[in-house]
Design a protein around this motif. Structure first.
Motif, mmCIF file in Angstrom:
data_model
loop_
_atom_site.group_PDB
_atom_site.id
_atom_site.type_symbol
_atom_site.label_atom_id
_atom_site.label_comp_id
_atom_site.label_asym_id
_atom_site.label_seq_id
_atom_site.Cartn_x
_atom_site.Cartn_y
_atom_site.Cartn_z
ATOM 1 N N PHE A 127 -6.299 -61.924 -5.129
ATOM 2 C CA PHE A 127 -7.616 -62.516 -4.931
ATOM 3 C C PHE A 127 -7.630 -64.048 -4.996
ATOM 4 C CE2 PHE A 127 -8.242 -58.184 -6.386
ATOM 5 C CZ PHE A 127 -9.140 -57.706 -5.438
ATOM 6 N N ASN A 128 -6.522 -64.656 -5.361
ATOM 7 C CA ASN A 128 -6.435 -66.109 -5.345
ATOM 8 C C ASN A 128 -5.495 -66.620 -4.259
ATOM 9 O OD1 ASN A 128 -8.098 -66.112 -7.579
ATOM 10 N ND2 ASN A 128 -6.442 -66.368 -9.048
ATOM 11 N N VAL A 129 -4.320 -65.996 -4.154
ATOM 12 C CA VAL A 129 -3.291 -66.480 -3.235
ATOM 13 C C VAL A 129 -3.485 -65.950 -1.823
ATOM 14 C CG1 VAL A 129 -0.821 -66.490 -2.738
ATOM 15 C CG2 VAL A 129 -1.620 -66.808 -5.093
ATOM 16 N N LEU A 130 -3.658 -64.631 -1.675
ATOM 17 C CA LEU A 130 -3.734 -64.058 -0.330
ATOM 18 C C LEU A 130 -4.944 -64.532 0.480
ATOM 19 C CD1 LEU A 130 -2.395 -60.434 -0.868
ATOM 20 C CD2 LEU A 130 -1.251 -62.385 0.167
ATOM 21 N N PRO A 131 -6.118 -64.736 -0.119
ATOM 22 C CA PRO A 131 -7.213 -65.310 0.691
ATOM 23 C C PRO A 131 -6.857 -66.670 1.281
ATOM 24 C CG PRO A 131 -8.097 -64.337 -1.290
ATOM 25 C CD PRO A 131 -6.606 -64.307 -1.434
ATOM 26 N N LEU A 132 -6.119 -67.495 0.508
ATOM 27 C CA LEU A 132 -5.664 -68.776 1.023
ATOM 28 C C LEU A 132 -4.702 -68.572 2.192
ATOM 29 C CD1 LEU A 132 -4.430 -71.797 -1.088
ATOM 30 C CD2 LEU A 132 -3.082 -70.978 0.827
ATOM 31 N N VAL A 133 -3.833 -67.568 2.069
ATOM 32 C CA VAL A 133 -2.874 -67.281 3.135
ATOM 33 C C VAL A 133 -3.588 -66.871 4.409
ATOM 34 C CG1 VAL A 133 -1.060 -65.675 3.862
ATOM 35 C CG2 VAL A 133 -1.002 -66.672 1.561
ATOM 36 N N PHE A 134 -4.516 -65.936 4.301
ATOM 37 C CA PHE A 134 -5.221 -65.461 5.495
ATOM 38 C C PHE A 134 -6.085 -66.559 6.106
ATOM 39 C CE2 PHE A 134 -4.577 -61.255 3.364
ATOM 40 C CZ PHE A 134 -3.746 -60.718 4.342
ATOM 41 N N ALA A 135 -6.602 -67.442 5.263
ATOM 42 C CA ALA A 135 -7.427 -68.539 5.765
ATOM 43 C C ALA A 135 -6.624 -69.486 6.651
ATOM 44 C CB ALA A 135 -8.046 -69.305 4.602
ATOM 45 N N GLN A 136 -5.294 -69.526 6.472
ATOM 46 C CA GLN A 136 -4.449 -70.405 7.269
ATOM 47 C C GLN A 136 -3.903 -69.729 8.522
ATOM 48 O OE1 GLN A 136 -1.804 -73.110 4.836
ATOM 49 N NE2 GLN A 136 -2.488 -71.795 3.177
ATOM 50 N N MET A 137 -4.193 -68.440 8.692
ATOM 51 C CA MET A 137 -3.780 -67.737 9.899
ATOM 52 C C MET A 137 -4.817 -67.939 11.003
ATOM 53 S SD MET A 137 -2.477 -63.976 8.689
ATOM 54 C CE MET A 137 -1.116 -63.714 7.541
ATOM 55 N N PRO A 138 -4.424 -67.752 12.249
ATOM 56 C CA PRO A 138 -5.431 -67.668 13.315
ATOM 57 C C PRO A 138 -6.325 -66.451 13.063
ATOM 58 C CG PRO A 138 -3.228 -68.011 14.210
ATOM 59 C CD PRO A 138 -3.048 -67.719 12.766
ATOM 60 N N LEU A 139 -7.585 -66.557 13.414
ATOM 61 C CA LEU A 139 -8.559 -65.489 13.204
ATOM 62 C C LEU A 139 -8.577 -65.013 11.745
ATOM 63 C CD1 LEU A 139 -7.849 -63.326 16.400
ATOM 64 C CD2 LEU A 139 -9.640 -65.027 16.080
ATOM 65 N N PRO A 140 -8.813 -65.930 10.803
ATOM 66 C CA PRO A 140 -8.774 -65.544 9.391
ATOM 67 C C PRO A 140 -9.798 -64.472 9.035
ATOM 68 C CG PRO A 140 -9.785 -67.699 9.651
ATOM 69 C CD PRO A 140 -9.184 -67.339 10.980
ATOM 70 N N TRP A 141 -10.983 -64.516 9.681
ATOM 71 C CA TRP A 141 -12.007 -63.521 9.373
ATOM 72 C C TRP A 141 -11.537 -62.119 9.733
ATOM 73 C CZ3 TRP A 141 -13.878 -60.364 13.183
ATOM 74 C CH2 TRP A 141 -13.594 -60.744 14.507
ATOM 75 N N LEU A 142 -10.712 -62.018 10.778
ATOM 76 C CA LEU A 142 -10.234 -60.712 11.233
ATOM 77 C C LEU A 142 -9.141 -60.175 10.317
ATOM 78 C CD1 LEU A 142 -10.067 -58.383 13.244
ATOM 79 C CD2 LEU A 142 -8.510 -59.788 14.626
ATOM 80 N N PHE A 143 -8.075 -60.967 10.114
ATOM 81 C CA PHE A 143 -6.940 -60.457 9.353
ATOM 82 C C PHE A 143 -7.228 -60.426 7.847
ATOM 83 C CE2 PHE A 143 -4.949 -61.864 13.330
ATOM 84 C CZ PHE A 143 -4.343 -60.680 13.691
#
Length: 535
Positions: free
Chosen positions: A327-343
């Motif tokens: 809940f701290n690290v992975l949201p940051l990771v997904f936020a840096q991916m393309p289409l963060p809302w999707l993945f």
């Protein structure tokens, strides 16, 4: 031990059965597949070093997980043939001794107690899914922003309900969803939900794995932070010999297997009681365990840690606990991916589905006992269990500072209780004087026979291994023994409960422990009363 038909049926109600063998398998697999597969397992593997940890993990799987899983499936089906579906009723039928009443009570207290905090964590998953879809978790590249967001959402900074309306609203919706599924019954509720939720969960997991494995090296300034090195960080053997000398690692691996497979919960016993007398428990148990292991190793092991490594490097992954990683690290990771809302949304929807399939399995043993022990119909049983679990959940939610109440119930029920229950089951099965009969019962309707070596494993190896792990757990984790200097530093769980010259007892801890005691004592008393009704 009495024969399957020696105890009268507790009610005159029509017996329920699973709609199909696959329905039972998916339900049991759903009870096992949960947050531990996608967060706890990868965190432990990376913490202890995957090489040694996986040796300890698979050793525990072969010695504890699969054998005790077969034991629980067999006990459950045998109890169901006697007309019972709850752990108290089943052990009343099979063990005509007060000891059986206590084991049966644990089979109610453990899943119900775990549910009281598990539904809270389930709420986090639902909330994060919604926050990703609405863009509220696009907080940049500062991990402290995500830490603050999580702390505010779950109330980790202070006790109380003030300022936590979003979390309480989502909690209420999730709580109602769980009981709505349970209210619909075995086939229309649990089986129907798991039939579509489990395949959907696996599809979402595969999509996420493919996305993680195609990340490459997104940061040109750090080419070493690529997906291959992320996989090596997760799976590289390391110094295996040195790892294997760490008793903490063996404790962690055994605990992960028990929790991950739902062994020692009382859940499998209840689910297996709805099987027909000639349904295959050997193949079904092995298949359900296999589905869980695929989700844990094939999906969980290829998502969380490799993805975090690619964006944050080894320093950003090291030392992350389950909640911090999820809940701290992975949201940051997904936020840096393309289409963060999707993945990001897809990942937390996956976690939510995994959590729901587990949480509803924790409620069914309680419903079954309230129907059998108190003669209640479905609606009153659902209402009463909802009231009992709501008390525990509100206690966990209110005393949320540093998650003290959650941690207390998890320690005493989700760890200590599970070890005790698993040990009691395998010892009774192997040493009740009817092992040959139990072994034959296991193979009734089986499509293949369990290798004979497992006779020795169930009677000797599994109990010895479990007792050894339990003793090590008490000595190292509870008493806090330091072998280097011979000193003891008791676990914070004990100090927070009783206090010391330097530690002030936590009110949330004491109230959570009191809730456990009331639940255990009340259930035990009611089981003895119900046994007189059952005859």
């Amino acid at each position: 031990m009495t024969s399957p038909g020696s105890a009268p049926s507790p009610t005159l109600q029509r017996r329920e059965f699973w709609g199909s063998r696959w329905g039972a398998i998916l339900a049991v697999a759903g009870s096992a597949v949960g947050l531990g597969n996608f967060l706890r397992f990868p965190g432990l593997a990376s913490t202890y070093g995957s090489g040694g940890f996986m040796i300890a993990y698979f050793t525990s799987l072969l010695i504890l997980g699969i054998p005790i899983c077969w034991v629980e499936w067999t006990i459950g089906r045998k109890g169901g043939a006697a007309g019972f579906h709850s752990s108290p009723g089943i052990f009343h039928a099979l063990i005509r001794h007060p000891f059986g009443k206590i084991i049966g009570a644990l089979g109610f207290v453990i899943p119900v107690g775990v549910y009281t905090y598990y539904v809270f964590i389930e709420t986090w998953c639902a909330g994060y899914f919604w926050f990703f879809l609405t863009g509220k978790l696009d907080l940049g590249s500062d991990v402290s922003a995500y830490q603050s967001f999580w702390s505010d959402f779950v109330g980790a900074g202070q006790d109380g309900f003030a300022g936590r309306a979003p979390m309480l609203t989502i909690l209420a919706l999730v709580f109602v969803l769980n009981f709505a599924i349970i209210y619909r019954g075995l086939t229309k509720g649990i089986e129907t939900f798991c039939r579509w939720a489990m395949p959907a969960l696996i599809v979402m997991g595969l999509i996420t794995v493919v996305r993680v494995l195609t990340l490459g090296a997104p940061d040109a300034a750090h080419p070493e932070q690529n997906v291959m090195n992320g996989l090596k960080y997760m799976w590289a053997p390391g110094v295996v010999g040195q790892q294997l000398l760490n008793p903490e690692m063996w404790l962690a691996a055994a605990g992960q297997i028990l929790f991950s497979l739902s062994v020692g919960f009382g859940v499998i016993i209840t689910y297996a009681s709805y099987l027909r007398s000639d349904d295959d428990v050997v193949g079904s148990g092995l298949t359900a365990a296999g589905v869980n292991e695929f989700c844990e190793i094939g999906l969980g092991g290829f998502i969380s840690v490799p993805a975090a490594f690619v964006f944050l490097g080894a320093a950003g992954v090291a030392g992350q606990a389950t909640f911090a990683l999820g809940f701290n690290v992975l949201p940051l990771v997904f936020a840096q991916m393309p289409l963060p809302w999707l993945f990001g949304g897809l990942f937390f929807l996956l976690l939510f589905f995994a959590a729901v399939t587990s949480s509803i399995s924790m409620l069914q043993p309680g419903i079954a006992y309230l129907e059998e022990g108190f003669g209640l119909r479905r609606a009153p049983a659902v209402g009463l269990l909802a009231a009992v679990t709501a008390v525990g959940t509100l206690l966990v939610v209110y005393f949320s500072r540093d998650l003290k109440a959650l941690d207390t119930i998890d320690f005493w029920i989700g760890t200590f209780g599970i070890f005790v229950m698993a040990g009691a089951l395998v010892l009774w099965f192997g040493w009740n004087g009817h092992f040959s009969e139990n072994w034959a019962e296991m193979h009734r309707g089986a499509r293949f026979r369990v290798p004979a070596i497992f006779k020795f494993v169930i009677r000797w190896i599994a109990p010895a291994y479990l007792i050894t792990i339990f003793v090590l757990w008490v000595v190292f984790r509870c008493a806090g023994w330091n072998p280097k200097d011979g000193t003891f530093a008791p676990s914070g769980h004990f100090l927070e409960l009783v206090g010391s010259a330097s530690v002030t007892p936590e009110p949330g801890v004491r109230l959570a422990f009191a809730f456990i005691l009331v639940l255990l004592v009340g259930t035990t008393i009611s089981v003895f009363k119900a046994s007189r009704r059952w005859g």
